[in-house]
Write a protein that holds these residues in place. Structure first.
Motif, mmCIF file in Angstrom:
data_model
loop_
_atom_site.group_PDB
_atom_site.id
_atom_site.type_symbol
_atom_site.label_atom_id
_atom_site.label_comp_id
_atom_site.label_asym_id
_atom_site.label_seq_id
_atom_site.Cartn_x
_atom_site.Cartn_y
_atom_site.Cartn_z
ATOM 1 N N THR A 1 -3.209 8.726 1.575
ATOM 2 C CA THR A 1 -4.106 9.700 0.696
ATOM 3 C C THR A 1 -2.928 10.451 0.070
ATOM 4 O O THR A 1 -2.088 11.067 0.643
ATOM 5 C CB THR A 1 -5.187 10.587 1.571
ATOM 6 O OG1 THR A 1 -5.966 9.456 2.406
ATOM 7 C CG2 THR A 1 -5.768 11.481 0.648
ATOM 8 N N VAL B 1 -7.328 8.152 -2.953
ATOM 9 C CA VAL B 1 -7.271 7.359 -1.506
ATOM 10 C C VAL B 1 -6.719 6.060 -2.160
ATOM 11 O O VAL B 1 -7.348 5.217 -2.677
ATOM 12 C CB VAL B 1 -8.538 7.483 -0.568
ATOM 13 C CG1 VAL B 1 -8.389 6.504 0.459
ATOM 14 C CG2 VAL B 1 -8.635 8.656 -0.368
ATOM 15 N N THR C 1 -6.042 2.400 -1.173
ATOM 16 C CA THR C 1 -6.211 1.151 0.188
ATOM 17 C C THR C 1 -5.786 -0.047 -0.286
ATOM 18 O O THR C 1 -6.007 -0.723 -1.489
ATOM 19 C CB THR C 1 -7.902 1.479 0.010
ATOM 20 O OG1 THR C 1 -8.373 2.688 0.148
ATOM 21 C CG2 THR C 1 -8.666 0.666 1.358
ATOM 22 N N ASN C 2 -5.664 -0.872 0.833
ATOM 23 C CA ASN C 2 -5.324 -2.198 0.734
ATOM 24 C C ASN C 2 -6.488 -3.087 0.636
ATOM 25 O O ASN C 2 -7.483 -2.864 1.813
ATOM 26 C CB ASN C 2 -4.208 -2.682 1.695
ATOM 27 C CG ASN C 2 -3.632 -4.088 1.503
ATOM 28 O OD1 ASN C 2 -4.497 -5.032 1.492
ATOM 29 N ND2 ASN C 2 -2.394 -4.133 1.069
ATOM 30 N N GLN D 1 -5.587 0.116 6.105
ATOM 31 C CA GLN D 1 -4.280 0.560 5.501
ATOM 32 C C GLN D 1 -4.665 1.358 4.428
ATOM 33 O O GLN D 1 -4.817 0.909 3.346
ATOM 34 C CB GLN D 1 -3.477 -0.842 5.076
ATOM 35 C CG GLN D 1 -3.140 -1.646 6.332
ATOM 36 C CD GLN D 1 -2.314 -2.660 5.804
ATOM 37 O OE1 GLN D 1 -2.265 -3.133 4.791
ATOM 38 N NE2 GLN D 1 -1.606 -3.523 7.116
ATOM 39 N N THR D 2 -4.699 2.617 4.695
ATOM 40 C CA THR D 2 -5.124 3.641 3.538
ATOM 41 C C THR D 2 -3.955 4.588 3.709
ATOM 42 O O THR D 2 -3.348 5.240 4.659
ATOM 43 C CB THR D 2 -6.402 4.220 3.658
ATOM 44 O OG1 THR D 2 -6.452 5.063 4.810
ATOM 45 C CG2 THR D 2 -7.301 3.053 3.530
ATOM 46 N N THR E 1 0.745 -1.249 0.077
ATOM 47 C CA THR E 1 -0.009 0.089 0.148
ATOM 48 C C THR E 1 0.862 1.440 0.123
ATOM 49 O O THR E 1 0.678 2.036 -1.023
ATOM 50 C CB THR E 1 -0.860 0.010 1.253
ATOM 51 O OG1 THR E 1 -1.593 -0.977 1.212
ATOM 52 C CG2 THR E 1 -2.097 1.144 0.958
ATOM 53 N N ASN F 1 -8.856 -2.811 5.131
ATOM 54 C CA ASN F 1 -9.080 -1.573 4.891
ATOM 55 C C ASN F 1 -8.664 -0.613 5.650
ATOM 56 O O ASN F 1 -8.794 0.635 5.483
ATOM 57 C CB ASN F 1 -10.707 -1.545 4.602
ATOM 58 C CG ASN F 1 -11.124 -2.245 3.362
ATOM 59 O OD1 ASN F 1 -10.357 -2.293 2.326
ATOM 60 N ND2 ASN F 1 -12.378 -2.804 3.359
#
Length: 158
Positions: A147, A135, A137-138, A144-145, A38, A142
């Motif tokens: 921006t 954004v 995202t993995n 693990q994000t 990510t 979820n």
């Protein structure tokens, strides 16, 4: 009577066996690669956006960042027109491959752009002149994000 110092062979074998079991159970928790995928894709996306901005300034024309969210894995293309299909004649060239500039995200990573028709003009400003964000995202986790933000007036990418 003589006192001996040290451990018996049985004690050593038991301790080594227990240590091995603890390491086998704990290591996957510390070596989870999802966060690296990510973070890596967010960094690549940020670099791609900067390349689009610098190409727009160098060429003195608009460059658009087109995100294909339907593809698996997802892709991000750079194009001189805002056409989602990005004809080959209008694609920004990747200096590394001498082909169209296409960034492919990792299999478990998705990107959600706030503006899928984002571009940069010859001054490096965002087109349209509004703030945008991507954004990353993995999909497995979820939480693990990351921006990536683009400022409105300046086109500054952070």
């Amino acid at each position: 009577m003589k006192q001996t110092h040290g451990f018996t062979l049985v004690e050593l074998v038991v301790v080594i066996s227990l240590t091995g079991i603890v390491i086998a159970v704990a290591t996957p928790r510390f070596a989870n690669g999802d966060i690296f995928e990510t973070r890596g894709d967010a960094g690549l996306l940020s670099s791609t956006l900067r390349y689009a901005q610098k190409t727009a300034i160098a060429q003195r024309r608009q460059v658009f960042v087109i995100t294909d969210t339907a593809a698996q894995p997802q892709t991000v293309k750079l194009c001189f027109v805002s056409d989602p299909n990005c004809p080959l004649a209008q694609a920004v060239i990747n200096p590394e491959t001498d082909g169209p500039y296409v960034m492919t995200l990792s299999r478990n990573v998705s990107v959600n752009p706030s503006n899928n028709s984002l571009g940069f003009n010859g001054l490096g400003q965002a087109v349209p002149n509004v703030a945008a964000n991507y954004v990353v995202t993995n999909q497995k986790n979820n939480a693990q994000t990351f921006t990536v933000n683009i400022e409105a007036d300046t086109g500054y990418i952070r």
